[in-house]
Design a protein around this motif. Structure first.
Motif, PDB file in Angstrom:
ATOM      1  N   LEU A  46       0.819  -1.205   0.000  1.00 58.56           N
ATOM      2  CA  LEU A  46       0.000   0.000   0.000  1.00 58.56           C
ATOM      3  C   LEU A  46       0.860   1.266   0.000  1.00 58.56           C
ATOM      4  N   TYR A  47       2.032   1.215   0.663  1.00 56.60           N
ATOM      5  CA  TYR A  47       2.919   2.373   0.692  1.00 56.60           C
ATOM      6  C   TYR A  47       3.494   2.685  -0.694  1.00 56.60           C
ATOM      7  N   VAL A  48       3.837   1.630  -1.444  1.00 57.13           N
ATOM      8  CA  VAL A  48       4.455   1.844  -2.757  1.00 57.13           C
ATOM      9  C   VAL A  48       3.428   1.900  -3.872  1.00 57.13           C
ATOM     10  N   ALA A  49       2.172   1.573  -3.565  1.00 54.04           N
ATOM     11  CA  ALA A  49       1.143   1.545  -4.603  1.00 54.04           C
ATOM     12  C   ALA A  49       0.941   2.887  -5.293  1.00 54.04           C
ATOM     13  N   PRO A  50       0.923   4.024  -4.568  1.00 58.56           N
ATOM     14  CA  PRO A  50       0.704   5.301  -5.270  1.00 58.56           C
ATOM     15  C   PRO A  50       1.704   5.566  -6.389  1.00 58.56           C
TER      16      PRO A  50
END
Length: 317
Positions: free
Chosen positions: A29-33
């Protein structure tokens, strides 16, 4: 009793697995953006451009599959080869000197005896962060076609006739090359300066004790240890030179896409797409440019690193 212990052990194992899954999920979720933004504004346009290279499309109507027809049209267009020639010439004239001058400036600014080093570093780096509008105004005045312009006035002092910088074949190339040089030499200088400051001072002290002069230290210590930074700047300069667009467009103004003296490959594909409405040939040009960039960057990297490996191998023998 054993069944109870097995149940407790299984519950702990399940809890550990669930915690690990939670950690993995939070990491994704942290790297998804980044991957979402990259996919939307980076990956998807690139894939769509490759698909579009095999289509005939004006940006509004239905697409028509034409196979390699767009590539054939681009390769048979003399203006494409003219733009490629302009790109290579302006790239060589604008980027090759800045790499050499950048190394020299970085070496001078790294000397302990030089005063006001911070002032000189900021001054030389300032063009890189200067607005392109300001750059266009400066060079537009400097390279005006009037005889009283600074460039023509300087040529007149040496007995040369005034030059129409924005309309002559080599005048436009020279002016744009100087603009590229002026804007990017400070950027390369900062990279080389960081490389010079990473070299241990003990090597120079040992070389001085052994009787090596400054020239020998520069050739046998500075340049070999600076090679990774040179490879980086050569790679980035090659890619940037083949993608040249802003400098000639801003310098030439409204006539940039109507004349071929300084039209680059990116200007050529921009003209096809947004002035002529031929997005298929523009995408085909982009694919050809990608192949040229990969080939040129790979060749430059191989030449830059191959010389060092050959020299190192010769010393071992």
């Amino acid at each position: 009793m054993e069944s109870v212990e097995k149940q407790v052990y299984a519950a702990k194992k399940t809890r550990r697995l669930s915690e690990r899954k939670k950690d993995m999920l939070s990491g994704y979720l942290y790297v998804a953006p980044f991957f979402i933004v990259f996919g939307v504004i980076g990956l998807y346009p690139a894939i769509f451009s490759i698909v579009l290279a095999f289509q005939k499309w004006n940006g509004l109507g239905a697409m028509e599959y034409v196979g390699f027809g767009n590539f054939a049209l681009v390769i048979q267009d003399p203006l494409f080869w003219k733009s490629l020639y302009n790109t290579v010439i302006i790239g060589l004239m604008g980027t090759a000197p800045q790499l050499v001058v950048g190394i020299i400036l970085a070496y001078l600014l790294n000397m302990a005896a030089l005063k006001f080093t911070n002032f000189f570093r900021v001054t030389i780096f300032m063009p890189y962060i200067t607005s392109m509008v300001a750059v266009a105004l400066i060079f537009g005045v400097f390279f005006s076609s009037n005889e009283s312009a600074l460039a023509n006035y300087t040529l007149g002092l040496f007995g040369f006739d005034p030059v129409s910088w924005k309309t002559s074949e080599w005048g436009a190339k020279i002016a744009i090359s100087l603009m590229v040089f002026w804007r990017w030499v400070g950027y390369n200088m900062i990279i080389y300066l960081a490389g010079l400051q990473s070299i241990p001072k003990d090597l120079y002290e040992a070389a001085t004790i052994d009787g090596a002069n400054k020239t020998q230290q520069f050739l046998h210590i500075t340049m070999p240890l600076l090679r990774p930074f040179i490879m980086l700047t050569v790679f980035m300069s090659t890619v940037g030179a083949l993608q040249l667009f802003a400098e000639p467009t801003v310098f030439l103004g409204s006539s940039a896409f109507n004349r071929d003296e300084a039209m680059t490959v990116v200007m050529y594909l921009y003209r096809d797409a947004f002035q002529l409405g031929s997005f298929g040939t523009a995408s085909a040009t982009a694919v050809l440019l990608l192949i040229i960039i990969v080939g040129a960057a790979g060749l430059n990297t191989w030449l830059t690193s191959g010389a060092g490996r050959k020299k190192k191998g010769a010393v071992k023998r």
